[in-house]
Design an enzyme around this catalytic site. Structure first.
Site, PDB file in Angstrom:
ATOM      1  CB  ALA A  54       1.137  21.828 -48.517  1.00  0.00           C
ATOM      2  CE  LYS A  55       6.506  19.890 -42.609  1.00  0.00           C
ATOM      3  NZ  LYS A  55       5.160  19.343 -42.293  1.00  0.00           N
ATOM      4  NE  ARG A  56       2.414  21.974 -52.267  1.00  0.00           N
ATOM      5  CZ  ARG A  56       2.325  20.734 -51.802  1.00  0.00           C
ATOM      6  NH1 ARG A  56       3.193  20.279 -50.911  1.00  0.00           N
ATOM      7  NH2 ARG A  56       1.375  19.919 -52.241  1.00  0.00           N
TER       8      ARG A  56
END
Lengths: 306, 306
Positions: free
Chosen positions: A107-109
């Site tokens: 999700a590369k949050r």
């Protein structure tokens, strides 16, 4: 709570397979018979797509769970369909839990501290999706990453910090040379090594891992040395053009410490050479199994021949 | 399709208010009467929380839509509650559309090209949430940002690229000095200026904006010069400690080209000084209106006195 790195490495050893399958469904690449089945379940477009995703994922999982240690779900492909898409993600996660598989969400949050806490709860806590690991973007610095590390320690989970991504333009910022002559990705790698220290499990790896693309073998060599204690998640194998020999550079000399990921090359193998001539659409999951076994073989050979 | 920058600047001028309200609900800060009302609507915990969020947001919107041009939704606070939380986000977005307000989603999304396309569809296309603008993290370079720019042009939308974030550790990487003596945030700012060119509307601004924290006034001065054609979204005012004078440095000399954001300081004003003594929980939305008006006044004064 068992250390995430220990859990993951144990599963990799058990399966003798340092790879994971990406469950990144695209409606245009899902066989028609699944789409028809889904439309019967729910005639609303987004709900029907969400059903298609779940049925598709379930068939892939059933055909491969005995040969792979982990699955990675790219949330963008689900978020594309709003809350209905996220429901398909949740159902897939629950199904993977029943099969006791390790689950990564890609999700590369990233956000400032209090907001990163909300993301961390969403993905890593028992109150949220409660998956095993999450990818995290480091651009905001340590106070945007720390909430994830804290939860990883608290709940026996892990994170993978973007260090050198697999895409063609990853160098735009990541390769910039700093005043001290190191590249930005090296500076990020050094931070990851610092963050993963003191989170190490019995097998010597910490719970703060790194993402290093299979498409950048030279950088992989450098980064493996900078981050000896981090498990490296390696995207870019297959469809993105990264080969097994390049991917193998992300492993430590003992053949441990990395896991290679492929999505399109596995789950849509039935549409691609050499599988498309031998598999009918209804057997797409069997093509996925063949492709996953081929990937495993390819990686193990590359690791042996180093 | 009307240019996003033109649309936003027109609304700011119409309202004489260069600020936006952050709809970032936290269940612990929502008045009890709303929580009780929500539990009656749905006894399942996550659904009840989602109802609380929507009722809370709706009351804030009803009390403020005539004085602010735009609202920003931080998706982390919704994602925290999975698909139910995202449903509350969708309902809030639809309500804001009925009120014809400009809607930003703060999601800081980032990924490689084909995946960034999925995110872009999710947020900016008519098939997705279809909001006016999205925040984007630049760490992956141009091919991770381009899909958003393409959709922004295609659908009359905008993006705000993270340049210098408001959090204390934003300097960990963003402030690193590069070989050519510029800071990384300056290098990112130069890229944003390049990307926003040729997307300019009638009012002289492009659809690729930037995020620059109100907590870093010195950097704001530098970045305003580097990116004259970008609208700057300024977080960090109020709760995070950024003042109006610092925030004002993000505006061009004509008092245009930026929009300042506050969430906690507005929506939870009823729990904070000087409002908490004058407003009962049931009047939380009226406290929010007072706080929004005070913020507007504060900003306009700071802009006038430059």
């Amino acid at each position: 709570m068992k250390n995430f790195a220990d859990r993951l490495l144990k599963e990799i050893t058990k399966m003798e397979n340092p790879s994971c399958i990406g469950l990144d469904p695209r409606i245009e690449d899902i066989p028609d018979f699944i789409k028809k089945q889904s439309q019967k379940k729910d005639s609303k477009t987004k709900n029907a797509i969400a059903w298609s995703f779940f049925i598709f994922n379930k068939m892939i999982i059933d055909a491969t769970f005995d040969i792979v240690p982990a699955y990675k779900l790219q949330i963008a492909f689900y978020e594309k369909y709003g809350s209905e898409g996220i429901k398909a993600l949740e159902k897939t996660i629950n199904y993977l839990k029943k099969k006791s598989k390790i689950i990564f969400v890609d999700a590369k949050r990233n956000d400032i501290g209090p907001t990163a806490e909300a993301y961390s709860t969403a993905f890593l806590s028992p109150a949220g999706f409660d998956v095993d690991a999450l990818t995290v973007n480091p651009y905001l610095g340590i106070d945007g990453v720390k909430p994830f590390i804290d939860d990883a320690i608290k709940y026996g989970k892990g994170i993978f910090v973007l260090v050198k991504t697999s895409n063609p333009s990853s160098g735009d910022f990541q390769d910039r040379i700093l005043e001290n002559k190191e590249r930005l990705y090296e500076a990020v790698g050094k931070m990851v090594q610092k963050w993963t220290k003191r989170t190490e499990g019995k097998r010597g790896y910490g719970v703060v891992g790194a993402v290093v693309g299979a498409t950048y073998p030279q950088q992989a060599k450098v980064l493996r040395k900078i981050m000896p204690k981090s498990i490296i998640l390696v995207p870019g194998y297959g469809a993105q053009g990264g080969g097994a020999i390049g991917a193998a550079l992300n492993f430590n000399n003992d053949g441990r410490g990395a896991i290679v990921h492929s999505a399109r090359g596995i789950i849509f193998a039935w549409k691609q050479k050499p599988y498309k001539d031998n598999f009918k659409p209804k057997d797409f999951h069997l093509a996925a199994r063949e492709a996953a076994l081929a990937m495993k073989k390819d990686l193990l050979e590359a690791l042996r021949s180093r």
